[in-house]
Design a protein around this motif. Structure first.
Motif, PDB file in Angstrom:
ATOM      1  N   GLN A   1       0.947  -1.207   0.149  1.00  0.00           N
ATOM      2  CA  GLN A   1      -0.162   0.200  -0.003  1.00  0.00           C
ATOM      3  C   GLN A   1       0.617   1.097  -0.370  1.00  0.00           C
ATOM      4  O   GLN A   1       1.474   1.511   1.239  1.00  0.00           O
ATOM      5  CB  GLN A   1      -0.944   0.126   0.827  1.00  0.00           C
ATOM      6  N   SER A   2       0.701   1.872  -1.139  1.00  0.00           N
ATOM      7  CA  SER A   2       1.491   2.435  -1.658  1.00  0.00           C
ATOM      8  C   SER A   2       1.358   4.455  -0.308  1.00  0.00           C
ATOM      9  O   SER A   2       1.361   5.364  -0.490  1.00  0.00           O
ATOM     10  CB  SER A   2       1.926   3.071  -2.419  1.00  0.00           C
ATOM     11  N   ARG A   3       0.088   4.778  -0.784  1.00  0.00           N
ATOM     12  CA  ARG A   3      -0.407   5.404  -0.037  1.00  0.00           C
ATOM     13  C   ARG A   3      -1.902   5.134   0.645  1.00  0.00           C
ATOM     14  O   ARG A   3      -2.956   4.577  -0.332  1.00  0.00           O
ATOM     15  CB  ARG A   3      -0.959   6.467  -1.442  1.00  0.00           C
ATOM     16  N   GLY A   4      -2.227   5.586   1.956  1.00  0.00           N
ATOM     17  CA  GLY A   4      -3.196   5.061   2.356  1.00  0.00           C
ATOM     18  C   GLY A   4      -3.028   4.118   3.550  1.00  0.00           C
ATOM     19  O   GLY A   4      -1.606   3.405   3.330  1.00  0.00           O
ATOM     20  N   THR A   5      -3.937   3.093   3.625  1.00  0.00           N
ATOM     21  CA  THR A   5      -3.477   2.543   4.853  1.00  0.00           C
ATOM     22  C   THR A   5      -4.348   0.364   4.419  1.00  0.00           C
ATOM     23  O   THR A   5      -5.508   1.230   4.405  1.00  0.00           O
ATOM     24  CB  THR A   5      -3.928   2.058   6.377  1.00  0.00           C
ATOM     25  N   GLY A   6      -3.812   0.125   3.686  1.00  0.00           N
ATOM     26  CA  GLY A   6      -4.860  -1.776   3.819  1.00  0.00           C
ATOM     27  C   GLY A   6      -4.322  -2.252   4.915  1.00  0.00           C
ATOM     28  O   GLY A   6      -4.162  -1.954   5.573  1.00  0.00           O
ATOM     29  N   ALA A   7      -6.216  -3.241   4.966  1.00  0.00           N
ATOM     30  CA  ALA A   7      -6.266  -3.945   6.049  1.00  0.00           C
ATOM     31  C   ALA A   7      -6.724  -5.068   4.898  1.00  0.00           C
ATOM     32  O   ALA A   7      -7.784  -5.603   4.298  1.00  0.00           O
ATOM     33  CB  ALA A   7      -7.568  -3.794   6.207  1.00  0.00           C
ATOM     34  N   PHE A   8      -5.905  -6.428   5.857  1.00  0.00           N
ATOM     35  CA  PHE A   8      -6.063  -7.885   4.844  1.00  0.00           C
ATOM     36  C   PHE A   8      -6.311  -8.528   5.758  1.00  0.00           C
ATOM     37  O   PHE A   8      -5.864  -8.708   7.054  1.00  0.00           O
ATOM     38  CB  PHE A   8      -4.617  -7.550   4.438  1.00  0.00           C
ATOM     39  N   ALA A   9      -7.153  -9.282   5.116  1.00  0.00           N
ATOM     40  CA  ALA A   9      -7.300 -10.454   5.853  1.00  0.00           C
ATOM     41  C   ALA A   9      -7.493 -12.273   5.789  1.00  0.00           C
ATOM     42  O   ALA A   9      -7.533 -12.137   4.035  1.00  0.00           O
ATOM     43  CB  ALA A   9      -8.637 -10.374   6.708  1.00  0.00           C
ATOM     44  N   TRP A  10      -7.303 -12.271   6.142  1.00  0.00           N
ATOM     45  CA  TRP A  10      -7.554 -14.239   5.678  1.00  0.00           C
ATOM     46  C   TRP A  10      -7.607 -15.609   6.907  1.00  0.00           C
ATOM     47  O   TRP A  10      -6.712 -15.406   7.432  1.00  0.00           O
ATOM     48  CB  TRP A  10      -5.969 -14.661   4.873  1.00  0.00           C
ATOM     49  N   ASN A  11      -8.425 -16.043   7.066  1.00  0.00           N
ATOM     50  CA  ASN A  11      -8.972 -16.782   7.733  1.00  0.00           C
ATOM     51  C   ASN A  11      -7.804 -16.548   9.310  1.00  0.00           C
ATOM     52  O   ASN A  11      -8.063 -17.467  10.537  1.00  0.00           O
ATOM     53  CB  ASN A  11      -7.538 -18.384   7.920  1.00  0.00           C
ATOM     54  N   GLY A  12      -8.684 -15.812  10.044  1.00  0.00           N
ATOM     55  CA  GLY A  12      -8.920 -14.988  11.350  1.00  0.00           C
ATOM     56  C   GLY A  12      -7.797 -14.344  11.012  1.00  0.00           C
ATOM     57  O   GLY A  12      -7.469 -13.197  12.166  1.00  0.00           O
ATOM     58  N   HIS A  13      -6.163 -14.516  10.444  1.00  0.00           N
ATOM     59  CA  HIS A  13      -5.297 -12.952  10.283  1.00  0.00           C
ATOM     60  C   HIS A  13      -5.881 -12.139   9.765  1.00  0.00           C
ATOM     61  O   HIS A  13      -6.219 -12.088   8.707  1.00  0.00           O
ATOM     62  CB  HIS A  13      -4.192 -13.796   9.570  1.00  0.00           C
ATOM     63  N   GLN A  14      -5.093 -11.017  10.908  1.00  0.00           N
ATOM     64  CA  GLN A  14      -5.962  -9.617  10.446  1.00  0.00           C
ATOM     65  C   GLN A  14      -4.925  -8.620  10.293  1.00  0.00           C
ATOM     66  O   GLN A  14      -3.571  -8.224  11.498  1.00  0.00           O
ATOM     67  CB  GLN A  14      -7.071  -9.106  10.935  1.00  0.00           C
TER      68      GLN A  14
END
Length: 326
Positions: free
Chosen positions: A84-97
């Motif tokens: 993520q070069s601008r802003g803040t991303g939110a990633f989620a997978w299998n309970g991991h955030q």
């Protein structure tokens, strides 16, 4: 290469256009805009580096997700590294955030499903490749997903991706694009095994990818005048002799390779209008050259022109350049 700019479309068609392009370029997925009523702004660019595809997605807030059901709808089994070069991303997978900011990255395996989003104006840069190209078992890839922040390879891969993106138009059309893809995959392999593999596998892959990691480290520190064989070796916990042996086996001279990369950087900056206000000495110093006379001599030997003449010829129309100018 620009694939979509919603500014060119009627407002009513923008959401569907982006969804269609997202599915067409990266496979089956679902897309949701953060505030569709406020208007959708999206600019999507895509570049191919041999087997690797680089994506740049910028614009208004959104959420994209892939599930195992999506994976069953197409034949793509891919791994993606997302930044993520601008802003803040939110990633989620299998309970991991996790939050993905400018100094971090996320690893996604398509068949396992994942979700990625950002709020407000953002810019995400990611690459995608077939899982089999990594040469690693899928369980190892998935095991690495929540552990990337512990990897010493992550900063190298992040800088590498940013560099690819900054110069994507030029690099993707270069004959060396396949080699860049190979280097990217080697760094990705090293990233995954550094946090998810057993000691034997880590040692094996570390040895296989050592030269790739060394060169990525050098590229990231070209501006440091203190970059020496000793500091490079120390950063990788190897001896200087091992460093030179690796370079020799890779068919390159360490010092010549470093000087050439630095000269390429100065040549590019001297020909670029945004650096026109800087002195030649300042440009050279920013690429690790501390001796102006030495820099000028090596530049002339390599490119057949002094730094000053190179700048004169490339920062104004050629018609105005007098052939006898120094």
């Amino acid at each position: 290469m620009l694939v979509l700019d919603t500014a060119d479309l009627p407002a009513a068609d923008r959401i569907e256009a982006f969804r269609a392009v997202a599915v067409g370029e990266s496979g089956s997925c679902s897309v949701e805009e953060e505030h569709p009523e406020a208007g959708v702004r999206k600019r999507l660019e895509v570049w191919n580096f041999g087997p690797l595809t680089l994506f740049s997605t910028q614009g208004s807030g959104m959420r994209i997700w892939r599930t195992p059901r999506h994976a069953r709808l197409d034949s793509m089994n891919t791994v993606s590294v997302i930044t993520q070069s601008r802003g803040t991303g939110a990633f989620a997978w299998n309970g991991h955030q996790q939050h993905v900011g400018p100094d971090s990255l996320a690893l996604a395996h398509k068949t396992a499903g994942y979700e990625y989003a950002w709020s407000g104006d953002g810019l995400s840069v990611a690459f995608m490749v077939d899982t089999e190209r990594l040469g690693l078992p899928e369980h190892l890839v998935r095991a690495a997903v929540p552990l990337l922040r512990h990897s010493p390879v992550a900063p190298l891969l992040l800088r590498h991706i940013r560099s690819l993106h900054r110069n994507a138009d030029r690099l993707s059309a270069d004959p060396g694009a396949e080699a860049l893809a190979s280097a990217t995959l080697e760094l990705t392999r090293a990233l995954i095994v550094s946090v998810a593999a057993d000691e034997r596998t880590r040692r094996s892959v570390a040895e296989e990818t050592l030269l790739t990691r060394v060169l990525a480290y050098i590229r990231a520190h070209l501006s440091d005048p203190g970059l020496t064989p000793r500091t490079i070796a120390a950063a990788h916990n190897i001896s200087v002799r091992t460093l030179y042996r690796q370079c020799e086996q890779g068919g390159l001279s360490l010092e010549k390779w470093i000087i050439r990369r630095r000269l390429e950087g100065t040549r590019r900056d001297l020909a670029t209008p945004e650096h026109a206000h800087r002195t030649i000495e300042a440009v050279a110093r920013s690429w690790g050259f501390t001796n102006p006379a030495y820099f000028s001599r090596r530049f002339h030997q390599t490119y057949g022109a002094t730094p000053r003449r190179w700048r004169l010829l490339h920062q104004r129309p050629a018609a105005f350049a007098h052939p006898d100018e120094p």
